[in-house]
Design a protein around this motif. Sequence first.
Motif, PDB file in Angstrom:
ATOM      1  N   MET A  51       0.825  -1.201   0.000  1.00 10.65           N
ATOM      2  CA  MET A  51       0.000   0.000   0.000  1.00 10.65           C
ATOM      3  C   MET A  51       0.867   1.262   0.000  1.00 10.65           C
ATOM      4  O   MET A  51       0.644   2.191  -0.783  1.00 10.65           O
ATOM      5  N   VAL A  52       1.869   1.286   0.874  1.00 13.43           N
ATOM      6  CA  VAL A  52       2.769   2.446   0.932  1.00 13.43           C
ATOM      7  C   VAL A  52       3.519   2.595  -0.387  1.00 13.43           C
ATOM      8  O   VAL A  52       3.688   3.706  -0.905  1.00 13.43           O
ATOM      9  N   SER A  53       3.955   1.471  -0.950  1.00 17.80           N
ATOM     10  CA  SER A  53       4.673   1.515  -2.222  1.00 17.80           C
ATOM     11  C   SER A  53       3.816   2.114  -3.326  1.00 17.80           C
ATOM     12  O   SER A  53       4.282   2.967  -4.103  1.00 17.80           O
ATOM     13  N   ASN A  54       2.556   1.710  -3.399  1.00 20.76           N
ATOM     14  CA  ASN A  54       1.662   2.221  -4.435  1.00 20.76           C
ATOM     15  C   ASN A  54       1.367   3.700  -4.251  1.00 20.76           C
ATOM     16  O   ASN A  54       1.437   4.482  -5.206  1.00 20.76           O
ATOM     17  N   VAL A  55       1.025   4.094  -3.038  1.00 20.98           N
ATOM     18  CA  VAL A  55       0.648   5.483  -2.795  1.00 20.98           C
ATOM     19  C   VAL A  55       1.812   6.424  -3.086  1.00 20.98           C
ATOM     20  O   VAL A  55       1.661   7.436  -3.781  1.00 20.98           O
ATOM     21  N   THR A  56       3.005   6.098  -2.578  1.00 23.71           N
ATOM     22  CA  THR A  56       4.152   6.985  -2.798  1.00 23.71           C
ATOM     23  C   THR A  56       4.550   7.024  -4.274  1.00 23.71           C
ATOM     24  O   THR A  56       4.915   8.087  -4.797  1.00 23.71           O
ATOM     25  N   TYR A  57       4.458   5.873  -4.946  1.00 23.48           N
ATOM     26  CA  TYR A  57       4.831   5.858  -6.362  1.00 23.48           C
ATOM     27  C   TYR A  57       3.874   6.687  -7.204  1.00 23.48           C
ATOM     28  O   TYR A  57       4.301   7.492  -8.037  1.00 23.48           O
ATOM     29  N   PHE A  58       2.579   6.512  -6.988  1.00 21.39           N
ATOM     30  CA  PHE A  58       1.613   7.210  -7.826  1.00 21.39           C
ATOM     31  C   PHE A  58       1.553   8.701  -7.515  1.00 21.39           C
ATOM     32  O   PHE A  58       1.277   9.511  -8.405  1.00 21.39           O
TER      33      PHE A  58
END
Length: 327
Positions: free
Chosen positions: A91-98
């Motif tokens: 979840m953290v990976s997706n939010v920060t990437y997007f």
Amino acid sequence: MVQIHIPPSLSPPTPPAAGILFALGGGVILSVNDLAIKALSGDYALHQVILIRAFVGMAIVLSLMAYSRRGFAQIRTERWREHLLRVGIVMVSNVTYFLGLSAMPLADAVATAFISPLLITMMSAVVLREYVGPRRWAAVAVGMLGVLVMVRPGSGVIQPAAILVLISAFCYASSNLMTRQMRDTESAATLSFYVQVGFIVVSSAMGLWVGDGHLAQSDGVLVFLFRPWVLPPLQDWWAFAATGGAVGVGGLMMSQAYRTTEAALVAPFEYIGMPMAIFWGVVVFGTWPDHHAWVGIALICGAGLYTLWRETVHKKLVDVAAPSGDI
């Protein structure tokens, strides 16, 4: 000593080439997700996009489960703590990437994120105790060199949005190592199922909390996070379907790659996403790569093809000689 029975159906012997092909296919398909998210980032809240994407991805995962040998029995798990931690990391990976992707050019964001194969290789040696020989280090290094040649990073790349992407890369590497650690008891469909559940729960909660837009800002990357929900017009549904389908199928393929194949071997093939970012730039935006970009593509593809050749052609020699070193 307590012995743990490992169901043979969850960890069948898999040739390295199969894991490599899963990684290549997953990387190509997941590049569609980046394109679709970039297209939607100007008009929709991130949690709305992720929620719709998660429902599409969940439909794909459940459909595959329905036709698999173990069926919906794969949903049962005794490793809920690991799933909870992995879902949080994803979840953290997706939010920060997007969030970073919304404020950066597509190629720059993708290239910055490709620090993750190097992190995966290093962490697989330290955390998983997998042997990483000089040829695999070389494949990662050459792939990274190709990315740097293509992007030629300068002062314009190191920005707050790029820091978000770097955080995402670290989380992504960590989630793939967890996939490797959980491979003996959890199938790729199980791993993907719980990730989609996490996306649905968190995105729904975010929609209930800030979906009316009361925390929206006038500028900055956070506007993508706090923008109010709107009803998508018909012409935008292709992007929602594309991001959901890409994550559903590509995510399964990438999970299978890391489940069945050593992380340090799989990681360099994720660089396929960089040429794909260039490809989408040509097809969608009409921007052709310059000569530096073509050199970078050659380095990335050359490193990947060399590693694939080493793992397939020389696999028979390894089986016969049974060396203790890297191949």
